[in-house]
Scaffold this motif. Structure first.
Motif, mmCIF file in Angstrom:
data_model
loop_
_atom_site.group_PDB
_atom_site.id
_atom_site.type_symbol
_atom_site.label_atom_id
_atom_site.label_comp_id
_atom_site.label_asym_id
_atom_site.label_seq_id
_atom_site.Cartn_x
_atom_site.Cartn_y
_atom_site.Cartn_z
ATOM 1 N N ALA A 101 6.736 -0.222 2.653
ATOM 2 C CA ALA A 101 6.526 -0.800 1.325
ATOM 3 C C ALA A 101 6.483 0.267 0.230
ATOM 4 C CB ALA A 101 5.214 -1.587 1.305
ATOM 5 N N ASP A 102 7.116 -0.028 -0.916
ATOM 6 C CA ASP A 102 6.925 0.796 -2.110
ATOM 7 C C ASP A 102 5.649 0.366 -2.842
ATOM 8 O OD1 ASP A 102 9.301 2.483 -1.977
ATOM 9 O OD2 ASP A 102 10.418 0.628 -2.292
ATOM 10 N N ALA A 103 5.259 -0.881 -2.671
ATOM 11 C CA ALA A 103 3.974 -1.382 -3.179
ATOM 12 C C ALA A 103 3.659 -2.671 -2.411
ATOM 13 C CB ALA A 103 4.035 -1.668 -4.679
ATOM 14 N N ILE A 104 2.380 -3.040 -2.400
ATOM 15 C CA ILE A 104 1.911 -4.182 -1.612
ATOM 16 C C ILE A 104 1.137 -5.141 -2.503
ATOM 17 C CG2 ILE A 104 0.380 -4.861 0.292
ATOM 18 C CD1 ILE A 104 0.934 -2.216 1.613
ATOM 19 N N ILE A 105 1.371 -6.443 -2.307
ATOM 20 C CA ILE A 105 0.573 -7.457 -3.001
ATOM 21 C C ILE A 105 -0.142 -8.316 -1.953
ATOM 22 C CG2 ILE A 105 0.576 -9.394 -4.628
ATOM 23 C CD1 ILE A 105 3.184 -8.212 -5.811
ATOM 24 N N ILE A 106 -1.465 -8.493 -2.138
ATOM 25 C CA ILE A 106 -2.289 -9.243 -1.180
ATOM 26 C C ILE A 106 -2.623 -10.631 -1.720
ATOM 27 C CG2 ILE A 106 -4.321 -9.154 0.296
ATOM 28 C CD1 ILE A 106 -4.864 -6.335 -0.683
ATOM 29 N N GLY A 112 -6.023 -9.046 9.978
ATOM 30 C CA GLY A 112 -4.700 -8.420 10.026
ATOM 31 C C GLY A 112 -4.331 -7.786 8.691
ATOM 32 N N THR A 113 -4.700 -8.454 7.619
ATOM 33 C CA THR A 113 -4.450 -7.919 6.279
ATOM 34 C C THR A 113 -5.228 -6.628 6.049
ATOM 35 O OG1 THR A 113 -4.029 -10.156 5.499
ATOM 36 C CG2 THR A 113 -4.554 -8.511 3.819
ATOM 37 N N MET A 114 -6.463 -6.574 6.563
ATOM 38 C CA MET A 114 -7.261 -5.340 6.493
ATOM 39 C C MET A 114 -6.516 -4.166 7.125
ATOM 40 S SD MET A 114 -10.057 -5.283 4.919
ATOM 41 C CE MET A 114 -10.322 -3.594 5.484
ATOM 42 N N ILE A 115 -5.874 -4.426 8.270
ATOM 43 C CA ILE A 115 -5.149 -3.351 8.964
ATOM 44 C C ILE A 115 -3.992 -2.859 8.099
ATOM 45 C CG2 ILE A 115 -3.702 -2.821 10.960
ATOM 46 C CD1 ILE A 115 -5.460 -4.760 12.588
ATOM 47 N N GLU A 116 -3.239 -3.799 7.528
ATOM 48 C CA GLU A 116 -2.084 -3.399 6.724
ATOM 49 C C GLU A 116 -2.503 -2.615 5.485
ATOM 50 O OE1 GLU A 116 -0.380 -7.391 6.936
ATOM 51 O OE2 GLU A 116 1.563 -6.441 7.341
ATOM 52 N N ILE A 117 -3.551 -3.076 4.787
ATOM 53 C CA ILE A 117 -3.939 -2.320 3.589
ATOM 54 C C ILE A 117 -4.579 -0.982 3.962
ATOM 55 C CG2 ILE A 117 -4.090 -4.352 2.101
ATOM 56 C CD1 ILE A 117 -7.101 -4.145 2.134
ATOM 57 N N GLY A 134 -8.912 -15.687 -2.477
ATOM 58 C CA GLY A 134 -9.828 -15.673 -1.340
ATOM 59 C C GLY A 134 -9.654 -14.481 -0.421
ATOM 60 N N GLY A 135 -10.410 -14.501 0.679
ATOM 61 C CA GLY A 135 -10.293 -13.515 1.759
ATOM 62 C C GLY A 135 -10.326 -12.073 1.294
ATOM 63 N N VAL A 136 -9.529 -11.262 1.929
ATOM 64 C CA VAL A 136 -9.486 -9.830 1.664
ATOM 65 C C VAL A 136 -9.091 -9.539 0.218
ATOM 66 C CG1 VAL A 136 -8.139 -7.755 2.203
ATOM 67 C CG2 VAL A 136 -9.130 -9.114 4.054
ATOM 68 N N ALA A 137 -8.185 -10.334 -0.338
ATOM 69 C CA ALA A 137 -7.714 -10.088 -1.706
ATOM 70 C C ALA A 137 -8.876 -10.102 -2.685
ATOM 71 C CB ALA A 137 -6.666 -11.137 -2.097
ATOM 72 N N GLU A 151 -8.449 6.458 -5.082
ATOM 73 C CA GLU A 151 -7.530 5.377 -5.397
ATOM 74 C C GLU A 151 -8.247 4.027 -5.376
ATOM 75 O OE1 GLU A 151 -5.384 8.533 -3.115
ATOM 76 O OE2 GLU A 151 -7.229 7.387 -2.939
ATOM 77 N N ARG A 152 -7.863 3.196 -6.300
ATOM 78 C CA ARG A 152 -8.394 1.853 -6.374
ATOM 79 C C ARG A 152 -7.394 0.865 -5.801
ATOM 80 N NH1 ARG A 152 -9.041 -1.109 -10.970
ATOM 81 N NH2 ARG A 152 -7.513 0.220 -11.990
ATOM 82 N N ILE A 153 -7.896 -0.256 -5.310
ATOM 83 C CA ILE A 153 -7.039 -1.408 -5.096
ATOM 84 C C ILE A 153 -7.083 -2.189 -6.401
ATOM 85 C CG2 ILE A 153 -6.751 -3.554 -3.812
ATOM 86 C CD1 ILE A 153 -7.941 -2.118 -1.423
ATOM 87 N N MET A 154 -5.922 -2.435 -6.987
ATOM 88 C CA MET A 154 -5.880 -3.039 -8.313
ATOM 89 C C MET A 154 -5.893 -4.567 -8.208
ATOM 90 S SD MET A 154 -2.977 -0.419 -9.716
ATOM 91 C CE MET A 154 -2.287 -0.175 -8.069
#
Lengths: 173, 173, 173, 173
Positions: A101-106, A112-117, A134-137, A151-154
């Motif tokens: 990924a060049d960038a990721i949107i949650i 599983g999402t926790m692992i990817e981020i 909801g959830g991880v986002a 770094e922040r998660i935006m």
């Protein structure tokens, strides 16, 4: 040798098909549509839930979709992939989606999402969390995954803003 | 055919060598010693920080240590491994350490530790967080990683209690 | 810091359980026994056929056995493993078995065996083929896998000679 | 749900950049051009030698190229990829390229190529060897990789014939 101006690869991740609320599904569809409209390639994990919703949106928007699946058989992918990468690695494929990924949107998301981020975070790949899904986002929007890094998660509030932010962050990194 | 009574495989994870406070290091050493004393096999990621500390303790206690490293060259492992598994997979080896564990004990830890506990969580492998060691261990002790699942990450206060809990949980699962 | 004198890790590969002639099975059992007798650790792919036969022999000889399986569930391993590494990677685990070996002995073998020796070959890990056991072992004994490299796959005629050769080659590399 | 008519994914493999004779390079370029002309997607390992040559040809023919690289950093890919999949898996990525292919064409090739065709062979993915290009392609054209299976590796003499054969085999499988 000439360097191809490669299109940005935006990964959309989040809830799988077993638990994907209607709002999150519709949001992911809109994300796919925006990604297509702005000329980026959509990457997903190639299965159901958010992955399928975003892919459906991207195809309706005339975009290009790559699905990277855990299985070793391409037929396990959803119906909206232009290219299927069959990994045969199980959930370890989460590293590949992240690294590609060049960038990721949650959108929402669970373990599983926790692992990817987390994998993306280790490589400083920009991450945008869509608030209110909801959830991880929601848990990680505007926070730090790791106290020792800066770094922040935006967090962003609409699919359009999230895609604009993702493309800007991808350009800057 | 006879079924070997396989010894329990306890994985110790946490801070890497770049950020491993002295207290966490000493705690991991004690964990390794306890694991050896109670006849279990110690699994680690085979590198520095917590991984090395626990391995050192286990060897001093006469135990057996398996290091599962990201590199493809066995020489990258720390000095306290009886067996080295060289994966060549980079951080995707975090899935293997998790899947190979009968139970996991966390000492501090950052993003890499998040990946390992998330992978373990998906497979219902018991996780014990050692309270007071900082990082991921403190953030997740006695909480749920995922709102939609009922399993807890269990918090314990001393290396001895953590190993007893890990072995009991490994037996029950 | 003190460097542990790690025991040599000898990988035995070859026919799987679907096609494992009696002679090859007995030969692999003898190999496991020899490996144990000479104090090395036996590595295998942890499943049936040659993997199980060698493991059975090693346990009867009082040795130590590590099985590295394709599955993500340790229970898929055969009954003779002291330690089970559950990879969840499918056949991509063939790279891990190869990279983790100090030397490799081949008994018969088909396409999967080709992958393991090719991976080992790329890393200059010594390979010994047991003559007269059929399949890949006979096809490649004393020949070169790759015309552009100088390393040979060494052919040996008895389990004892093969283990002696494997340990000598492991020491030299 | 509507099933997208996914374009065929043809994988071209063979000599890496360290040993890629001029004839093989030009042949791979022609293969890429043919694959593009016939509307298929080109998959490669994303690096130099045959991978780059085929990708260059495909781009000159207006085609679409996906490079699946061993590294975890997309910048390691050659200049002719529309999409880069960064695996971070080292050579274990050879399984992914194989599993993702609808058919495979071999141009020369060494040990790495053996791994890819062995992985493909286990999954019954059609393999076409381009005769006269040396290495693995010539050694295995029209022969069986494994005595116990009936599938052949098919030999073809020109890039055009090889691509026609690959697409026909992909349709039939």
């Amino acid at each position: 040798m000439r360097r191809l101006a490669r299109r940005k690869q935006i990964l959309v991740i989040g809830f799988g098909k077993d638990h994907c609320p209607e709002l999150a599904y519709r949001t992911a569809y809109s994300l796919g549509l925006e990604i297509a409209k702005r000329g980026a390639v959509l990457l997903t994990g190639g299965l159901g839930g958010i992955m399928e919703a975003a892919s459906h949106g991207a195809k309706d928007g005339g975009g290009f979709v790559v699905g990277i699946i855990p299985q070793d058989d391409k037929r396990a992918a959803n119906d909206f992939c232009d290219v299927v990468i069959a990994t045969g690695l199980g959930f370890a494929r989460d590293f590949l989606t992240a690294y590609s990924a060049d960038a990721i949107i949650i959108v929402g998301g669970g373990v599983g999402t926790m692992i990817e981020i987390s994998a993306a975070y280790q490589k400083n790949i920009p991450i945008i969390a869509l608030r209110g899904t909801g959830g991880v986002a929601d848990r990680y929007a505007d926070t730090y995954l790791d106290d020792r890094k800066v770094e922040r998660i935006m967090g962003e509030t609409t699919p359009e803003k999230a895609v604009i932010m993702a493309l800007a962050a991808a350009d800057a990194s």
